[in-house]
Design a protein around this motif. Structure first.
Motif, PDB file in Angstrom:
ATOM      1  N   ASN A 120       0.833  -1.211   0.000  1.00 28.10           N
ATOM      2  CA  ASN A 120       0.000   0.000   0.000  1.00 28.10           C
ATOM      3  C   ASN A 120       0.862   1.254   0.000  1.00 28.10           C
ATOM      4  O   ASN A 120       0.582   2.219  -0.721  1.00 28.10           O
ATOM      5  N   PHE A 121       1.904   1.246   0.832  1.00 32.67           N
ATOM      6  CA  PHE A 121       2.789   2.415   0.880  1.00 32.67           C
ATOM      7  C   PHE A 121       3.456   2.633  -0.472  1.00 32.67           C
ATOM      8  O   PHE A 121       3.513   3.767  -0.975  1.00 32.67           O
ATOM      9  N   SER A 122       3.963   1.566  -1.063  1.00 35.85           N
ATOM     10  CA  SER A 122       4.628   1.681  -2.365  1.00 35.85           C
ATOM     11  C   SER A 122       3.693   2.276  -3.405  1.00 35.85           C
ATOM     12  O   SER A 122       4.100   3.105  -4.226  1.00 35.85           O
ATOM     13  N   SER A 184     -10.192  -7.797   0.652  1.00 37.69           N
ATOM     14  CA  SER A 184      -9.339  -6.896  -0.115  1.00 37.69           C
ATOM     15  C   SER A 184      -7.873  -7.050   0.266  1.00 37.69           C
ATOM     16  O   SER A 184      -7.527  -7.122   1.447  1.00 37.69           O
ATOM     17  N   ASN A 185      -7.002  -7.075  -0.733  1.00 37.21           N
ATOM     18  CA  ASN A 185      -5.563  -7.129  -0.469  1.00 37.21           C
ATOM     19  C   ASN A 185      -5.022  -5.802   0.046  1.00 37.21           C
ATOM     20  O   ASN A 185      -3.860  -5.715   0.440  1.00 37.21           O
ATOM     21  N   ASP A 186      -5.847  -4.765   0.053  1.00 32.90           N
ATOM     22  CA  ASP A 186      -5.447  -3.515   0.699  1.00 32.90           C
ATOM     23  C   ASP A 186      -5.476  -3.656   2.217  1.00 32.90           C
ATOM     24  O   ASP A 186      -4.854  -2.873   2.932  1.00 32.90           O
ATOM     25  N   LEU A 187      -6.210  -4.650   2.700  1.00 30.21           N
ATOM     26  CA  LEU A 187      -6.296  -4.897   4.139  1.00 30.21           C
ATOM     27  C   LEU A 187      -5.275  -5.937   4.587  1.00 30.21           C
ATOM     28  O   LEU A 187      -4.552  -5.743   5.560  1.00 30.21           O
ATOM     29  N   PHE A 188      -5.207  -7.041   3.872  1.00 29.94           N
ATOM     30  CA  PHE A 188      -4.268  -8.102   4.238  1.00 29.94           C
ATOM     31  C   PHE A 188      -3.972  -8.960   3.019  1.00 29.94           C
ATOM     32  O   PHE A 188      -4.764  -9.030   2.082  1.00 29.94           O
ATOM     33  N   ILE A 239      -7.998  -9.603  -9.771  1.00 25.62           N
ATOM     34  CA  ILE A 239      -7.478  -8.659 -10.771  1.00 25.62           C
ATOM     35  C   ILE A 239      -6.819  -7.458 -10.098  1.00 25.62           C
ATOM     36  O   ILE A 239      -5.716  -7.040 -10.472  1.00 25.62           O
ATOM     37  N   ASP A 240      -7.485  -6.908  -9.088  1.00 27.85           N
ATOM     38  CA  ASP A 240      -6.931  -5.744  -8.381  1.00 27.85           C
ATOM     39  C   ASP A 240      -5.611  -6.090  -7.699  1.00 27.85           C
ATOM     40  O   ASP A 240      -4.657  -5.300  -7.719  1.00 27.85           O
ATOM     41  N   SER A 241      -5.555  -7.273  -7.085  1.00 29.00           N
ATOM     42  CA  SER A 241      -4.340  -7.679  -6.382  1.00 29.00           C
ATOM     43  C   SER A 241      -3.177  -7.871  -7.346  1.00 29.00           C
ATOM     44  O   SER A 241      -2.041  -7.462  -7.061  1.00 29.00           O
ATOM     45  N   ILE A 242      -3.449  -8.482  -8.487  1.00 33.41           N
ATOM     46  CA  ILE A 242      -2.389  -8.695  -9.480  1.00 33.41           C
ATOM     47  C   ILE A 242      -1.879  -7.361 -10.004  1.00 33.41           C
ATOM     48  O   ILE A 242      -0.664  -7.127 -10.087  1.00 33.41           O
ATOM     49  N   ASN A 243      -2.787  -6.465 -10.350  1.00 35.45           N
ATOM     50  CA  ASN A 243      -2.367  -5.148 -10.848  1.00 35.45           C
ATOM     51  C   ASN A 243      -1.587  -4.375  -9.794  1.00 35.45           C
ATOM     52  O   ASN A 243      -0.601  -3.693 -10.106  1.00 35.45           O
ATOM     53  N   LYS A 244      -2.019  -4.490  -8.548  1.00 40.45           N
ATOM     54  CA  LYS A 244      -1.330  -3.796  -7.458  1.00 40.45           C
ATOM     55  C   LYS A 244       0.114  -4.273  -7.341  1.00 40.45           C
ATOM     56  O   LYS A 244       1.045  -3.476  -7.228  1.00 40.45           O
ATOM     57  N   GLN A 245       0.303  -5.589  -7.405  1.00 43.26           N
ATOM     58  CA  GLN A 245       1.654  -6.126  -7.249  1.00 43.26           C
ATOM     59  C   GLN A 245       2.500  -5.923  -8.508  1.00 43.26           C
ATOM     60  O   GLN A 245       3.716  -5.746  -8.408  1.00 43.26           O
ATOM     61  N   LYS A 262      -3.458  -0.778 -20.585  1.00 43.33           N
ATOM     62  CA  LYS A 262      -2.482  -1.745 -20.094  1.00 43.33           C
ATOM     63  C   LYS A 262      -2.935  -2.306 -18.747  1.00 43.33           C
ATOM     64  O   LYS A 262      -3.756  -1.723 -18.065  1.00 43.33           O
ATOM     65  N   GLY A 263      -2.367  -3.432 -18.395  1.00 40.19           N
ATOM     66  CA  GLY A 263      -2.680  -4.025 -17.100  1.00 40.19           C
ATOM     67  C   GLY A 263      -3.439  -5.328 -17.231  1.00 40.19           C
ATOM     68  O   GLY A 263      -3.876  -5.734 -18.311  1.00 40.19           O
ATOM     69  N   PHE A 264      -3.580  -5.981 -16.105  1.00 46.58           N
ATOM     70  CA  PHE A 264      -4.278  -7.262 -16.039  1.00 46.58           C
ATOM     71  C   PHE A 264      -5.777  -6.991 -15.958  1.00 46.58           C
ATOM     72  O   PHE A 264      -6.212  -6.092 -15.244  1.00 46.58           O
ATOM     73  N   ASN A 265      -6.584  -7.773 -16.662  1.00 44.45           N
ATOM     74  CA  ASN A 265      -8.020  -7.518 -16.688  1.00 44.45           C
ATOM     75  C   ASN A 265      -8.808  -8.827 -16.770  1.00 44.45           C
ATOM     76  O   ASN A 265      -8.240  -9.918 -16.675  1.00 44.45           O
ATOM     77  N   GLU A 266     -10.109  -8.703 -16.942  1.00 53.60           N
ATOM     78  CA  GLU A 266     -10.985  -9.880 -17.025  1.00 53.60           C
ATOM     79  C   GLU A 266     -10.557 -10.813 -18.157  1.00 53.60           C
ATOM     80  O   GLU A 266     -10.552 -12.037 -18.003  1.00 53.60           O
TER      81      GLU A 266
END
Length: 322
Positions: A120-122, A184-188, A239-245, A262-266
């Protein structure tokens, strides 16, 4: 204020790196407290710099004292239910816990929250200040080195004083409740180590043998698992977690849509699921009636494939056309 803002951001990145360095040194017994202190300091400096950039004062009226991290969080992340905000607030609670109450078991329950906080910080320092932390530290350092030593509540009570045990158990129960009700991967970010016995040893990561002359006996244990405990992610979560990482760990992914997005999607998720036949593998997903849910292992699997080959989507498409 521009110079002060830049100074705060520079110190923020340094505090962030110090937190990572402390946590990733397993010989340091103070690493939980050290990490929570430095990661909170990093967030506080970074968010105060953003407030200055927005023209929002960071000092209390008529005082040289600046607002707290909690105040800065409330000013920038106004939604109390935002997973990122909840994550930060829980780590602040840990930072504020007296050090004599913190034991090695805290790492087990907080590690998924620590890992999420790092990413999250990154992401946020890039969003607010256009700072890429991987310009300062190798991206593999963004993955925390975790010691997992899981104890039951009874074992905790047997090991520590009543006050220490109840405090740890209450924290453990509270965080478990959060992870049950928010995927959510924003939490853990779940940390799992699973050992599965299979018949085809060519598909195994490692093999073992049973020695009848061994001093210590062992048993193979089978256990029914509640699918809800493992398959917490929706397609959007995946999808959100993959794009975040991909973004925070600076992982190359050479794919874009015909519109140039660009990015990972459905679409790319469906390609992975079909090409590797993942829908039929209970390691990665599970069908709950008409709803399919996914495990963190699916995220890890896809990211690993992309790390190995940034052009993997194009290569999958070539194979499918044959």
């Amino acid at each position: 204020m521009e110079n002060l803002s830049k100074q705060l951001v520079d110190k923020s990145v340094e505090a962030f790196i110090m937190g990572l360095e402390i946590y990733n040194k397993p010989t340091i017994k103070y690493r939980i407290e050290g990490f929570s202190f430095f990661i909170c300091n990093a967030w506080e400096l970074m968010l105060k710099a953003e407030l200055l950039n927005r023209g929002v004062p960071i000092y209390f009226p008529g005082s040289n004292r600046t607002i707290s991290l909690e105040n800065a969080i409330r000013k920038i992340y106004t939604d109390k239910k935002q997973p990122l905000r909840i994550n930060l607030e829980k780590i602040i609670d840990l930072r504020n816990t007296s050090t004599h109450f913190i034991t090695e078991e805290y790492e087990t329950i907080y590690a998924p929250f620590f890992q999420s906080c790092v990413l999250n910080f990154s992401e946020q320092v890039k969003r607010f200040h256009n700072i890429d932390v991987t310009d300062y530290i190798a991206q593999n350092f963004l993955t925390l080195s975790v010691n997992l030593n899981v104890l039951t509540n009874e074992e905790i009570r047997g090991k520590y004083s009543q006050e220490m045990a109840e405090r740890l158990i209450n924290n453990k129960n509270e965080l478990e409740f959060l992870t049950t009700n928010n995927s959510s991967n924003d939490l853990f970010i779940p940390i799992r180590h699973e050992f599965v016995q299979i018949k085809d040893k060519t598909k195994a990561d490692f093999t073992y043998a049973i020695d009848p002359n061994a001093d210590t006996s062992a048993k193979i244990i089978t256990k029914l698992q509640d699918p809800n405990d493992k398959y917490k992610l929706t397609r959007k979560n995946v999808i959100d977690s993959i794009n975040k990482q991909l973004q925070t760990k600076k992982i190359s992914f050479n794919y874009q849509t015909v519109k140039g997005d660009k990015g990972f999607n459905e679409y790319t998720l469906n390609l992975f699921m079909d090409f590797y036949n993942l829908k039929q593998d209970n390691k990665y997903c599970y069908q709950f009636g008409t709803v399919r849910r996914y495990s963190q292992q699916l995220v890890d699997f896809i990211l690993e494939k992309i790390k190995i080959d940034a052009d993997i989507i194009n290569k999958i498409l070539v194979v499918k056309k044959r």
